[in-house]
Design an enzyme around this catalytic site. Structure first.
Site, PDB file in Angstrom:
ATOM      1  N   LYS A 212       4.128  16.078 -19.190  1.00 14.27           N
ATOM      2  CA  LYS A 212       2.970  16.352 -18.457  1.00 14.27           C
ATOM      3  C   LYS A 212       3.382  16.317 -16.821  1.00 14.27           C
ATOM      4  CE  LYS A 212      -0.677  15.961 -16.764  1.00 14.27           C
ATOM      5  NZ  LYS A 212      -0.547  16.793 -15.428  1.00 14.27           N
ATOM      6  N   GLY A 265       2.325   6.877 -11.711  1.00 16.10           N
ATOM      7  CA  GLY A 265       1.223   7.403 -11.032  1.00 16.10           C
ATOM      8  C   GLY A 265       0.257   6.410 -10.701  1.00 16.10           C
ATOM      9  N   SER A 266      -0.913   6.689 -10.744  1.00 17.09           N
ATOM     10  CA  SER A 266      -1.798   5.720 -10.032  1.00 17.09           C
ATOM     11  C   SER A 266      -1.975   4.631 -11.191  1.00 17.09           C
ATOM     12  CB  SER A 266      -3.213   6.180  -9.695  1.00 17.09           C
ATOM     13  OG  SER A 266      -3.733   7.009 -10.812  1.00 17.09           O
ATOM     14  N   THR A 267      -2.738   3.334 -10.621  1.00 22.57           N
ATOM     15  CA  THR A 267      -2.770   2.255 -11.737  1.00 22.57           C
ATOM     16  C   THR A 267      -4.141   2.485 -12.422  1.00 22.57           C
ATOM     17  OG1 THR A 267      -1.937   0.859  -9.766  1.00 22.57           O
ATOM     18  CG2 THR A 267      -3.496  -0.253 -11.575  1.00 22.57           C
ATOM     19  N   VAL A 269      -5.076   5.600 -13.771  1.00 27.59           N
ATOM     20  CA  VAL A 269      -4.919   6.666 -14.839  1.00 27.59           C
ATOM     21  C   VAL A 269      -3.918   5.674 -15.797  1.00 27.59           C
ATOM     22  CG1 VAL A 269      -3.632   8.502 -15.180  1.00 27.59           C
ATOM     23  CG2 VAL A 269      -4.945   8.633 -13.427  1.00 27.59           C
ATOM     24  N   GLU A 293       4.973   2.703 -14.250  1.00 29.89           N
ATOM     25  CA  GLU A 293       5.017   2.358 -12.736  1.00 29.89           C
ATOM     26  C   GLU A 293       3.919   2.907 -11.840  1.00 29.89           C
ATOM     27  OE1 GLU A 293       7.108   0.054 -11.898  1.00 29.89           O
ATOM     28  OE2 GLU A 293       8.342   0.107 -13.725  1.00 29.89           O
ATOM     29  N   CYS A 327       5.431   5.392  -3.168  1.00 32.54           N
ATOM     30  CA  CYS A 327       4.770   4.100  -3.912  1.00 32.54           C
ATOM     31  C   CYS A 327       5.117   2.911  -3.121  1.00 32.54           C
ATOM     32  CB  CYS A 327       5.094   3.981  -5.234  1.00 32.54           C
ATOM     33  SG  CYS A 327       6.991   4.353  -5.598  1.00 32.54           S
ATOM     34  N   GLU A 425      -4.975   1.296  -1.749  1.00 35.84           N
ATOM     35  CA  GLU A 425      -3.800   2.108  -1.639  1.00 35.84           C
ATOM     36  C   GLU A 425      -4.326   3.514  -1.243  1.00 35.84           C
ATOM     37  OE1 GLU A 425      -1.872   3.927  -5.175  1.00 35.84           O
ATOM     38  OE2 GLU A 425       0.101   3.435  -4.315  1.00 35.84           O
TER      39      GLU A 425
END
Ligand code: NAD
Length: 541
Positions: A212, A265-267, A269, A293, A327, A425
């Site tokens: 995805k 991706g983001s923390t 999600v 990560e 990141c 962030e």
């Protein structure tokens, strides 16, 4: 084939210069022009049913020229995603049964295609779709992606070679099975290499993957998928399933065959995905491996002994390359007052002199941010800094959204070390600086360690060895990738295995032996060569 083969020894792919007059520059410029002049493409990923008339389509545009439509992506419905999962699970047994060398050859060929005939295509798609300059595209879409493929093949081979001890009368073996089910790879917008690595690393170990991608990365994702197919990847091993994350997840996370998640991706999600897996835990055939990560709030700590010229370069490159959308980008700096006084004029001049513009003009240092959402988040953070009594904009601060979403590299000096600039962030070209009295070196280390929930990258700049040792020791848990006298970005596969802990992820180090180990479920086989024939033990005599 009956032989124990050695895979080719991997070497890091050289980064080309694209200086005026070079052949790579001419080829790239021709490819950029061809893509930019082409009619918009309709992408459907590998889920054929999503091309149906009822599909929702999302536009993919150039961030630096937002009216320029590159293509439209069909968004998979929940039933499209279910169909893709059925398709890959139907292929799983054949893929796992294919011998390792045959699997490996496909990915090695893909790496050579990327570094060779498709280099300009993958770079141009990454530049136009994700707003990267050629330097940033080359180190990502070509060098790092080729490295991931070649080194992961070698790591997989290394894993296969780890075998248990055998003793008299028994032969012991480890069978490195793929996971039982499918791996769900969810990938971010900002690195073509990561988007390519997350579905292929499990596939190299014999797994099938539901991929995805982020809609804003779809152009380069599609070029990479086409490259894999050209390299010989059989249909149904990796299903590229574009769509809203939540919709695809509704199919993937409730499927009993979910065997792993490979996420970047983001923390926020990632935590949602993990929570859903937790809720459904009794429902899966096997415990899903979860590798993620995620975000960062990466720091640069400048000691009074630091070399001032090195500080300016580390801060500017570390914070503003690819407009801070890495990141690992430096987004908070702690600078000793004596050094700040020496560097501030040059830092401001260099930052205000960075050219920002369309990626097709190769003279720019950086370009636009990825989309309107990022633009609004960053421009409002800058407005908040302008209004704050504890903050002062010392460089940049300008934002404009025509023709693209541009944010000038911006430095905010803040006297409040717990303000949002040090904890949130923002994922853009925004660096917040805390200038500390030289005498507070000791306490500033604790401040860095405790201010943010993340622990991805960090750097210390100093020439005093005792200071380097102190920072390296006391910030041991504050960063998964720690740099001494360098910027905190630019990790290279097989040189600085990449990943962070705390809220930044599971630290399985993308492109490493440790990551590849997550995609196998070893089976121990003991074969008795002379099986025992008596039941009684000597003590029973
Ligand atoms: P994001 O979390 O918004 O999106 C990542 C992916 O998750 C996309 O494909 C998105 O569509 C998908 N997604 C969103 N909601 C979902 C859901 N409910 N279920 C499943 N998938 C869902 O992140 P992004 O904006 O693409 O990337 C930026 C973030 O990624 C930053 O936080 C950055 O720090 C992080 N990042 C981390 C690393 C690392 O190695 N630590 C590397 C690159 C990016």
């Amino acid at each position: 084939m009956d032989s124990i083969t050695a895979v080719p020894t991997p070497r890091n792919e050289p980064v080309l210069s694209y200086a005026p007059g070079t052949s790579e520059r001419a080829e790239l410029e021709a490819q950029l022009a061809a893509y930019a002049a082409a009619d918009p493409v309709e992408w459907i990923g590998s889920t054929h049913s999503s091309a149906s008339a009822t599909s929702e389509w999302l536009d993919v545009v150039m961030p630096s020229d937002r009216r320029h439509l590159l293509g439209r992506v069909a968004q998979s419905s929940r039933s499209d995603a279910r169909g893709a999962i059925d398709q890959i699970c139907a292929t799983a047994a054949d893929w796992a049964a294919l011998d390792f060398d045959s699997r490996a050859a496909i990915f090695l060929r893909a790496a050579d295609l990327i570094a060779g005939p498709h280099r300009a295509k993958l770079n141009a798609a990454t530049m136009l779709g994700q707003g990267k300059t050629i330097q940033q595209a080359e180190i990502d879409a070509v060098a790092e992606l080729a490295d991931f493929l070649r080194f992961n093949v070698a790591y997989a081979r290394q894993i296969h070679q780890v075998q248990p001890q055998s003793v008299a009368g028994a032969w012991n073996r480890s069978d490195y099975r793929p996971l039982e089910g499918f791996v769900y790879a969810v990938t971010p917008f900002n690195f073509t290499s990561i988007a390519g690595n997350l579905p292929t690393a499990p596939a190299i170990m014999g797994n099938v993957t539901l991929w995805k991608p982020a809609v804003t990365q779809h152009f380069a994702a599609q070029v990479f998928l086409d490259t894999l197919i050209e390299a010989g990847l059989p249909a149904g091993v990796i299903a590229l399933t574009p769509g809203h994350g939540a919709v695809v997840s509704e199919a993937a996370l409730v499927d009993p065959r979910l065997a792993g998640i490979h996420f970047t991706g983001s923390t926020r999600v990632f935590q949602q995905l993990w929570q859903t897996v937790g809720t459904n835990i009794a429902h899966y055939r096997t415990y899903p491996r979860i590798v993620g990560e995620t975000g960062g709030k990466d720091f640069v700590l400048v000691h009074p002994s630091a070399d001032p010229a090195g500080v300016v370069t580390a801060l500017v490159r570390g914070a503003f390359e690819y407009s801070g959308q890495k990141c690992s980008a430096a987004s908070r700096a702690y600078v000793a007052k004596s050094v700040w006084e020496k560097i501030v004029d040059e830092l401001v001049e260099v930052t205000n002199g960075l050219s920002v513009g369309d990626v097709r003009d190769l003279s720019h240092f950086t370009s636009a941010v990825i989309d309107q959402r990022a633009y609004l988040k960053l421009s409002s953070a800058i407005e908040e800094a302008k209004a704050s009594p504890t903050a002062e904009i010392v460089a940049g601060g300008q934002c404009w959204d025509d023709p693209g979403w541009f944010i000038r590299p911006t430095i905010v000096k803040s006297s409040d070390p717990n303000s949002a600039g040090f904890t949130t962030e923002y994922f853009g070209p925004l660096l917040t600086v805390y200038v500390y009295p030289d005498s507070e070196w000791d306490s500033v280390i604790d401040l860095i360690d405790s201010t943010s929930p993340y622990a991805l990258t960090g750097a210390v700049l100093a020439t005093d060895r005792a200071a380097i040792v102190t920072a390296t020791t006391r910030l041991r848990q504050a960063a998964g990738n720690f740099y001494i006298n360098d910027k905190p970005t630019g990790a290279v596969v097989n040189q600085q295995p990449f990943g962070g802990a705390r809220a930044s992820g599971t630290n399985d180090k993308a492109g490493s032996l440790w990551n590849m180990m997550r995609w196998t479920s070893p089976r121990s086989i003991k074969e008795a060569l002379l099986p025992p024939r008596t039941i009684a033990y000597p003590h029973m005599a």
